[in-house]
Design an enzyme around this catalytic site. Structure first.
Site, short mmCIF file in Angstrom:
data_model
loop_
_atom_site.label_atom_id
_atom_site.label_comp_id
_atom_site.label_asym_id
_atom_site.label_seq_id
_atom_site.Cartn_x
_atom_site.Cartn_y
_atom_site.Cartn_z
N ASP A 1 0.95 -1.12 0.10
CA ASP A 1 0.07 0.20 0.01
C ASP A 1 0.99 1.25 -0.01
OD1 ASP A 1 -2.88 0.91 0.51
OD2 ASP A 1 -1.74 1.94 2.06
N TYR B 1 -1.61 11.15 1.89
CA TYR B 1 -2.44 11.71 0.85
C TYR B 1 -2.32 13.12 0.59
CZ TYR B 1 -4.38 7.13 1.38
OH TYR B 1 -4.49 5.51 1.46
N HIS C 1 -7.36 -6.51 -0.57
CA HIS C 1 -6.31 -5.46 -0.47
C HIS C 1 -5.09 -5.65 0.40
CE1 HIS C 1 -4.25 -1.54 -0.97
NE2 HIS C 1 -4.44 -1.42 0.38
#
Length: 637
Positions: free
Chosen positions: A419, A549, A614
């Site tokens: 990730d 982010y 995921h």
């Protein structure tokens, strides 16, 4: 349980063979589990299952005199030197230079002596119920007990051969064992004059809730065959042990140790014991005592009464924890496992995760001789979290890893990332390929810098303003959404995502409205795992992770010098076919039709795992561990 356990015998001394139960991979790091009285290897059945699932080789013997092991007839054959000798011989048979040890009751007493006499054989120790007391140079243990508790103390009562055996033989063994295991009186077991042992036990003889009738039947069947003399002889050698261990008077135990006891445990409530444990005495005798845990409402047979908590503690003993300063004012918490001189495998977690996400791979890599190193990245867990958003650019994050690699003292390391950890690992390989031998990337492929369009512009063009990365941009908004839910439920939802599509959040929906998850704990996680994450994020919040982010477009600006540069590190890429990243529009074509290989010329393998989401390294721990170990091992000299 029986199908998961292997049974064998090991000759540990002339004429003495131990029955040994094992579970887990034979090349996994060994955890030696040592039982107490009146118990058997079976007392560790819960921990064996959990340890095996985490990649450990759980090894639980019946000690001499117990169960299916041999029982020498002489009382003096049960000194602590005989018992430690048995464990040393068993460790030699396991064929690993050092083992982890967890032990309860008499097993703890023996294991403390193993750590004292042969610390070179023990990596770390979890002691249950019985604390370490150094040898008193002037008074024997039985004399001390008589002085503190009187002649009625059960250990004094056990000294005379035949007397205790007569009491244990008076009634149905199942009923006697139920009474013994059901003891909950927080006081030493004292047998008043004219009373029997079992009259003195504060137990009504019903089966404790944490034992089944089948469990009781297993113990009863074994003790009906062997009797109790073997176990009682351990008590009868206490003063002889004191004589024989005179050479170690005043010697501290230096093995890293965790001590766990229930507040209802009869041992914890002996006069003077609490002060000794909590006011410096135990720490003085065991300088590397790292933690003392007192569990509320828990009695003596702690590993059976609270099996999940004890399994976590035993597994955690394999992991070393420390801090590393990686930048001015920034220290990372780092978890490690495996030999300190082994080749380093640096494991980099994602969002919303921690070092803990790599716990399975750490065990597997350590078993293969690697030094597995998993930090909490800045902003996460027990690492520092700078307050400024702009302190979370990819250059800061790669800089942290470069500083950590320098601290590890090896010129090059292996890297695995998942990730956001994969994003940072790709950039490490791009900016400092001289530091990386090989990379395994999970879930997130390498995407080169677009020379004219920032990442967020590209995401908006592809998926619109409702893409989750766009919704994460405004400070405080995502934090408020995450704060609406109980954290345990939140992590159940996040880790349970299975929808094979990117997350789109219409403005009238919350993040959790859009997740395809019912909030039940995934089968590949335990409630203890979820609680670990929830506990850490309850203290730190999520702002650190969100700032990764929020720096995406700043990252794009700062990495302009590497436009068009390929990643040349040998690489293996693994993704689940249900992963939201793999199902982003255009990604499959890029991965499988030459684009990915063009940007990563030494991409050696792409693995797509069917039916996997995921959080791939936790959902499929054994498969991912094997992929990582196999790929890294190709590059060992």
């Amino acid at each position: 349980m029986a199908a998961e356990v292997r049974h064998r015998t090991v000759e540990v001394a002339s004429g003495v063979r131990l029955h040994v139960a094992e579970s887990g991979p034979e090349d996994g790091p060994a955890v030696l589990l040592v039982h107490g009285f009146p118990e058997l290897w079976y007392s560790w059945r819960h921990q064996m299952r959990a340890l095996a699932a985490s990649g450990f080789r759980a090894v639980a013997p019946d000690l001499r005199g117990y169960g299916d092991s041999d029982a020498p007839p002489g009382q003096s054959s049960y000194t602590v030197l005989h018992l430690v000798g048995d464990l040393v011989a068993l460790i030699a048979d396991i064929a690993q230079p050092r083992v982890l040890v967890a032990a309860h009751d008499w097993g703890a007493a023996v294991a403390w002596q193993l750590c004292l006499l042969r610390p070179d054989l023990v990596t770390a120790f979890v002691a249950l119920s019985v604390e370490y007391h150094p040898r008193n140079p002037t008074r024997s243990p039985v004399q001390t007990l008589r002085a503190v508790c009187g002649d009625g103390h059960y250990i004094c009562f056990f000294q005379k051969p035949g007397v205790a055996e007569g009491e244990f033989g008076r009634g149905d063994i199942k009923c006697l064992l139920k009474k013994f295991y059901g003891m909950r009186k927080p006081a030493p077991l004292i047998i008043p004059p004219g009373k029997t042992l079992f009259d003195s036990i504060d137990s009504d003889g019903t089966c404790p809730a944490w034992l089944s009738e089948e469990d009781i039947s297993y113990y009863a069947e074994k003790f009906e065959k062997t009797g109790f003399t073997g176990g009682l002889n351990y008590y009868r050698c206490i003063d002889l042990n004191w004589e024989l261990t005179a050479p170690w008077t005043g010697v501290p135990i230096k093995v890293p140790t965790k001590f766990i006891v229930g507040d209802q445990d009869l041992t914890y409530n002996i006069p003077g014991v609490k002060d000794y444990i909590h006011k410096g005495g135990l720490k003085s005798s065991v300088p590397n005592l790292e933690e003392v845990v007192v569990m509320e409402g828990v009695a003596h047979f702690i590993n059976q009464e609270k099996p999940n908590e004890m399994a976590v503690s035993a597994a955690a003993a394999a992991v070393r924890h420390r801090e590393v300063e990686v930048a001015s004012g920034v220290r990372l918490h780092v978890a490690e496992s495996g030999p300190e001189d082994g080749p380093v495998a640096l494991l980099v977690h994602g969002f919303p995760e921690l070092w803990y996400s790599w716990r399975h791979q750490m065990a597997a890599l350590a078993a293969r001789g690697f030094r597995a190193v998993a930090p909490d990245l800045r902003g996460y867990g027990d690492s520092d979290a700078p307050p400024d958003r702009d302190s979370y650019t990819v250059l800061h994050l790669v800089g942290d890893l470069v500083a950590l690699i320098a601290d590890l003292g090896q010129p090059r390391v292996f890297v695995a990332g998942h990730d956001w950890g994969a994003v940072v690992a790709w950039q490490l390989c791009l900016l400092r390929p001289d530091l990386v031998t090989a990379l395994v990337s999970l879930s997130v492929e390498y995407q080169p810098r677009h020379p004219r369009m920032s990442v967020l512009h590209a995401v908006r063009a592809l998926c619109g303003d409702d893409h989750y990365m766009c919704r994460f941009q405004k400070p405080g908004v995502a934090e408020a959404e995450f704060a609406r839910l109980d954290l345990n439920h939140l992590f159940n939802m996040v880790f349970g995502m299975r929808k094979p599509a990117t997350i789109i959040l219409p403005q009238d929906k919350t993040f959790f409205d859009a997740i395809d998850s019912d909030g039940t704990c995934p089968s590949w996680l335990s409630e203890d795992d979820i609680s670990y994450y929830a506990d850490k994020f309850s203290k730190t919040g999520f702002t650190g992770g969100f700032n990764y982010y929020r720096c995406i477009d700043l990252d794009w600006e700062l990495t302009a010098p590497w436009t068009g540069a390929p990643v040349n590190v040998p690489t293996k890429f693994i993704v689940g076919d249900l992963d939201l990243t793999y199902n982003t529009p255009g990604v499959k074509d890029y991965i499988h039709n030459g684009g990915f290989k063009a940007n990563v010329p030494n991409l050696e393998d792409v693995v797509v795992m069917e039916g996997v989401g995921h959080f791939i390294n936790q959902e499929k721990p054994d498969e991912i561990s094997e992929h990582i170990c196999e790929f890294f091992s190709k590059f060992l000299m």
